[in-house]
Every structure is written in C-alpha cells, then in structure tokens.
Enzyme design. Structure first.
Site, PDB file in Angstrom:
ATOM      1  N   GLU A  54      -6.589   1.416  -2.445  1.00 60.51           N
ATOM      2  CA  GLU A  54      -5.528   1.619  -3.439  1.00 60.51           C
ATOM      3  C   GLU A  54      -5.057   0.273  -3.967  1.00 60.51           C
ATOM      4  OE1 GLU A  54      -2.434   3.636  -1.249  1.00 60.51           O
ATOM      5  OE2 GLU A  54      -1.627   1.757  -0.433  1.00 60.51           O
ATOM      6  N   ASP A 102       5.014  -3.291  -3.549  1.00 65.53           N
ATOM      7  CA  ASP A 102       4.062  -3.084  -4.644  1.00 65.53           C
ATOM      8  C   ASP A 102       4.448  -3.916  -5.872  1.00 65.53           C
ATOM      9  OD1 ASP A 102       3.203  -0.992  -2.888  1.00 65.53           O
ATOM     10  OD2 ASP A 102       4.621   0.373  -3.862  1.00 65.53           O
TER      11      ASP A 102
END
Length: 318
Positions: free
Chosen positions: A191, A15
C-alpha cells in the site's frame, strides 16, 4: 537557502503528503487520528508547517458513502487545479474503503470551494485505498492499493492510465503483490505508493505488513523509457529499503511521499513513524505516528538510499 529542521515535523499525522508548489509554499496533508476529516496547511518552509494553522477542507458525510474512516489524503496540482485523493468507508462499514477525489480551482487551496468529483471506479468493487498520481512522458497515471478477489491478501498495487484526474482509462496492471516474508507480517499488504523520478528511472516506493513496528517500505524500479503499464518493466527489491531502527528509536516507518528542499537541490522523503515499539490495542488507533522528513541519498548506480529513520531531535540541514 538552507533550513534546519528537527523530527518529528508534525505530531500525530500519519500517511503524510507534502507538495512543494510553484508559488513557493509547501502544502501538507495527512490522516488525522480521528479519521473524520481532511486538513490542509501551508508554509514557506518545512519547519514552519508544524506551527501553521490547519484548515479543514472537507469532513466525512453523516451517513452513506464517505461517512466511514477517512484515510491518507494526498494533494496534487494538475492542469491548473488542485486535487485531493483519499479513501473512505461508510457508516455501516467504516473499513469498506473506496477511492474518492476532491477538486479546487482556487490559486490557494486553503481557500475557495472543494467539489466532490466522486469515486474512482476500478475493475473491482473491493477494499481500495492510497491513490497517488504522477505524469510521465505526457501520460497521467494512477497507482493505488486494492484487494484482488482472485488472490489471498489484503492489498496489492495497481497502475492505470487516467482519462482525467478522477477517471481511469484502459487496462489495469498489477505491479506488486505481498509475497516476501517482510510484506506479510500481521497482514498481507502492499500500500501507500509514492513515485520519484531521477537518473533515467522511475522509483515507486510502497509500504508493507501491519501498521506496528513491522511496517516497512519496499521499492519497484522501472526505466523511464519503458512501458509502465507492463509489469515486466518493473523490478522489485527482494529486501525492504526502509525499516524500523532500534538504534535511532524509530518504529514502523512508511506510507511516504516525496518532496524537495526549498532550493530544489535535495530530494526528501516524507514518512510517518512512532518513537516506541510496544503498542496497546490496535496500532491503527494509536495516534502517535508522527510526520517526519529527511534527505534521500543516492548510490553509484543511481538508486535512492534511504538509510535509517533519523532519531527524534536530530538537526537536519535541508
């Protein structure tokens, strides 16, 4: 001045978020495999990020809120201060993610103190994660992923105006729900949003499906002069725009951010991927999602082209 880098850029950091600031430094943060803290590092060049010393700017609480898994920090500079957005669960429910914000008024965010500004409250008290923020036409927006209790699915993407960097204002609009086959493999997931503005358009990328080799990126597009809070302003790609590649040996590319080359001439996509396909156990606890960077291309219609995730060891001139 151009630099040569090779991927992976930073090992075992999922991420990833890279922000290039006006001070000439790149700032890097990402999920750590232990999901227990937030690290920040900086360097003058992208290639130097790997060897730069990470500074722990915040660690999870012992009990209560913000004591569960800590996921996907993002760093932003807003109104002369630094902000880090992240999600965290609690010790009795480590996956019960909610959104939180840290603030630092120092020039160098690796120094000074980080204050907990608290939770970002959304319309529902449900699983929520992966907040990102951007400014457009004088308005600041937040985009985040959240479980909508009215529909089936793990997370959809929402947008709202912000009253300040830790408070939403006005209505909240759903931008995309997991609906296509490539968005619902393993889990029904939208997401990890990221925003890129260019050519009179706003591009919003996001990630879909489970975090193994099925993880991939989709994209929404809106005109820069449209109402960004109107879901009808956004067009969703029916096919993923960035996917695993057997050819280059990269699997599960996603949860990206965007940055720029040092001379400002190239937009760069920052993302994580593994260099193997088969995973033992829950992929969330396989640590080898490595942070990677490569240039964004552009087609004749002014749309971004991400191509294939580049292979390990390939030299890139940025």
């Amino acid at each position: 001045m151009k630099e040569i880098i090779t991927n992976p850029l930073v090992l075992q950091r999922a991420d990833p978020c890279i922000y290039r600031h006006s001070d000439g430094y790149y700032y890097f943060t990402a999920s750590v495999p232990e999901y227990d803290r937030i690290e920040l590092r900086r360097a003058r060049t992208l290639g130097e990020l790997a060897g730069s010393e990470p500074v722990v700017i915040w660690s999870k609480h012992v009990t209560g809120i913000m004591s569960g898994y800590v996921w996907a920090p993002e760093i932003h500079f807003i109104g002369g201060k630094w902000y880090v957005y992240f999600s965290a669960g609690s010790d009795d429910a480590p996956f019960a993610q909610r959104l939180y914000v840290l603030e630092n008024g120092s020039d160098n965010p690796l120094t000074g103190s980080w204050e907990e500004k608290g939770r970002i409250y959304t319309a529902w008290d449900t699983f929520s994660l992966d907040a990102t923020t951007f400014e457009h036409a004088g308005v600041r927006y937040l985009v985040w992923a959240q479980e909508d209790p009215s529909v089936q699915g793990n997370s959809s993407l929402f947008i709202s105006k912000m009253a300040n960097p830790w408070t939403l204002e006005g209505g909240q609009t759903v931008l995309t729900r997991p609906e296509y086959d490539w968005e619902v493999i393993g889990y029904r997931v939208n997401e990890g949003a990221a925003v890129l503005k260019k050519n009179g358009k706003i591009f919003l990328t996001y990630s879909a499906s489970a975090t193994n080799h099925n993880y991939c990126m989709g994209m929404l597009t809106a005109a820069a002069d449209s109402d960004l809070l109107d879901a009808g302003s956004w067009t969703k790609s029916a096919v993923p725009v960035f996917t695993s590649s057997e050819e280059t040996g990269q699997y599960g590319p996603g949860h990206n951010s965007f940055t720029v080359s040092a001379d400002g001439s190239q937009e760069l996509i920052v993302y994580h991927a593994r260099n193997y396909k088969e995973i033992t156990g829950d992929p969330l606890f396989d640590p080898n999602r490595h942070a990677r960077v490569q240039p964004v291309g552009w087609d004749e219609q002014g749309q971004p082209v991400f191509g294939l995730p580049v292979p390990d060891g390939k030299e890139l001139q940025l």
